[in-house]
Design an enzyme around this catalytic site. Structure first.
Site, mmCIF file in Angstrom:
data_model
loop_
_atom_site.group_PDB
_atom_site.id
_atom_site.type_symbol
_atom_site.label_atom_id
_atom_site.label_comp_id
_atom_site.label_asym_id
_atom_site.label_seq_id
_atom_site.Cartn_x
_atom_site.Cartn_y
_atom_site.Cartn_z
ATOM 1 N N HIS A 271 39.792 23.980 31.896
ATOM 2 C CA HIS A 271 41.259 24.041 31.885
ATOM 3 C C HIS A 271 41.754 24.706 33.155
ATOM 4 C CE1 HIS A 271 40.185 27.920 30.145
ATOM 5 N NE2 HIS A 271 41.428 28.334 30.113
ATOM 6 N N HIS B 60 43.639 27.330 33.825
ATOM 7 C CA HIS B 60 43.835 28.762 34.055
ATOM 8 C C HIS B 60 42.952 29.187 35.236
ATOM 9 C CE1 HIS B 60 45.667 29.869 29.893
ATOM 10 N NE2 HIS B 60 46.594 29.762 30.828
ATOM 11 N N ASP C 20 41.244 31.713 36.054
ATOM 12 C CA ASP C 20 39.907 32.327 35.887
ATOM 13 C C ASP C 20 38.821 31.271 35.675
ATOM 14 O OD1 ASP C 20 41.313 32.014 33.410
ATOM 15 O OD2 ASP C 20 39.877 33.297 32.379
ATOM 16 N N HIS C 21 39.230 30.000 35.554
ATOM 17 C CA HIS C 21 38.252 28.926 35.363
ATOM 18 C C HIS C 21 38.175 27.954 36.541
ATOM 19 C CE1 HIS C 21 37.610 29.889 31.047
ATOM 20 N NE2 HIS C 21 38.747 30.520 31.297
ATOM 21 N N HIS D 30 44.338 25.845 22.775
ATOM 22 C CA HIS D 30 44.456 27.028 23.634
ATOM 23 C C HIS D 30 45.936 27.119 24.020
ATOM 24 C CE1 HIS D 30 43.332 30.156 26.365
ATOM 25 N NE2 HIS D 30 43.380 29.447 27.482
ATOM 26 N N ASP E 299 38.464 27.855 26.951
ATOM 27 C CA ASP E 299 39.104 28.887 26.119
ATOM 28 C C ASP E 299 39.712 28.207 24.889
ATOM 29 O OD1 ASP E 299 38.424 30.554 28.131
ATOM 30 O OD2 ASP E 299 40.464 31.035 28.765
ATOM 31 N N HIS F 290 33.037 34.980 28.159
ATOM 32 C CA HIS F 290 34.478 35.186 28.373
ATOM 33 C C HIS F 290 34.925 36.493 27.712
ATOM 34 C CE1 HIS F 290 38.828 34.038 28.497
ATOM 35 N NE2 HIS F 290 38.441 33.327 29.542
#
Ligand SMILES: [Zn+2]
Ligand SMILES: [Zn+2]
Length: 374
Positions: free
Chosen positions: A64, A66, A68-69, A177, A257, A326
């Site tokens: 996805h 976001h 952090d990914h 999510h 997530d 995570h």
């Protein structure tokens, strides 16, 4: 032939990285190739700390959008295709594009990032988007990055299954999510089962002299031929030796997530490995008045899971192994006593619904797990 398959956790933090946990990334190694799942910021630094070579990456999967990914994707592509780096692709690899799979907006975001920074890649790439039912396809007339080839869009209806070559497949579905997030199932093709040598050997012994007369000095070599070719063999006395029946290949489920990945349930067949997030947990680090219910409510509000939710899902799909990742930056990822104690608490929370004797781990950065046939 049974191929080696393992997974290295390059980053295991949630929103914030810490000195002991980098942002999310996992390297699934399949017969030497690396398939990278997520690419948080500084993933290329994690490669340098590991024994893995960035130049072996052939496919990248982003769960996805976001940061952090995915924030590490553009710099990783620049480094892994830098032809001056001796660790990178051989000239023959340079002919094949890097295949990138991910959600809507990934293609546009990557193109904009690479183009705006005047980045030149030493290899071509293409982005294949996995689009939800209502998501709009990108305008195909937009100008591509010089090293970008046209990708294919796949509609999740409710899943999309894509060939990854060598009979491996990827099945993707939308999971719940706070933004569109994907769950991935990687399926290995069926593999030859084990030979029943105890049954076969008496037949070979009985025919040893006749086989020798035919020029087969080592009757045992027929075992290797049976396994390798998968073809039945007739012995001189008329006995047929049959190759072992195939057994299902390994199934690996890697989730973005999520607070609810149940859309994947119909497609899971007792996977060998489930990688599930466990962002929020109630541990001894928390205030005494905090309850499990409050932690779960907070997790769900942000589209995340607790260890108990991850364990319950692993139980539901009869996963053989569950690895949690995570984690909040509050939980150190090193081998200190403090980190070991709290991670064991988290592991125990997930074991309650998964099953007391189940195979369950909390991932650490740069830790590798061997995915075996079972
Ligand atoms: Zn995240
Ligand atoms: Zn997220």
């Amino acid at each position: 032939m049974v191929v080696a398959m393992d997974i290295t956790f390059l980053g295991t933090s949630s929103a914030q990285p810490s000195s002991t946990r980098n942002h999310q990334a996992m390297a699934l190694r399949v017969n030497g190739d690396i398939w990278l799942f997520d690419c948080g910021e500084a993933t290329q630094h994690q490669f340098q700390k590991s024994a893995l070579k960035m130049g072996r990456i052939t496919k990248i999967f982003i769960t996805h959008m976001h940061g952090d990914h995915c924030f590490g994707l553009a710099p990783l592509l620049c480094s892994m295709t830098d032809n001056l780096n001796p660790d990178n692709a051989s000239p023959s690899d340079a002919e094949s594009p890097i295949e990138i799979y991910g959600p809507a907006r990934l293609r546009h975001w990557l193109r904009t990032t690479l183009s705006s920074t005047y980045s030149h890649l030493g290899r071509c790439y293409r982005v294949h988007e996995l689009l939800g039912v209502d998501e709009v396809e990108e305008d195909a007339s937009l100008e591509r990055h010089p090293q970008e080839l046209p990708g294919i869009n796949h509609r999740l209806d409710p899943v999309a299954t894509v060939s990854l070559g060598n009979k491996y497949t990827l099945t993707a579905a939308s999971i719940q999510h706070s933004i569109p997030s994907l769950g991935f199932i990687i399926q290995e093709p069926p593999v030859p089962g084990n030979l029943d040598t105890r049954t076969i050997m008496p037949h070979l012994d009985r025919n040893a002299a006749a086989l020798h007369a035919q020029g087969i000095k080592q009757p045992k070599s027929l075992l290797g031929r049976l396994q390798r070719t998968g073809q039945p063999i007739e012995l001189p006395d008329g006995t047929w030796l049959h190759p072992p029946a195939h057994k299902p290949g390994r199934q690996v489920v890697i989730l973005g997530d999520t607070c609810d990945p149940s859309s994947l349930v119909p497609y899971c067949t007792s996977p060998h490995l489930l990688v599930h997030e466990a962002t929020n947990a109630l541990t001894s680090l928390d205030e005494p008045d905090l309850t499990v219910e409050k932690v779960e409510e907070r997790a769900r509000q942000h589209g995340h899971s607790t260890p108990q939710m991850a364990g319950a899902f692993a139980h539901r799909i009869a996963a053989k192994t569950l690895i949690l990742t995570h984690f909040s930056a509050r939980y150190k990822g090193d081998r200190s006593d403090e980190a070991t104690k709290v991670m064991e608490e988290i592991r125990q929370l997930a074991l309650q619904p998964f099953g007391k004797d189940k195979d369950l781990y909390c991932a650490r950065d740069l830790w590798t797990f061997d995915i075996k046939h079972r």
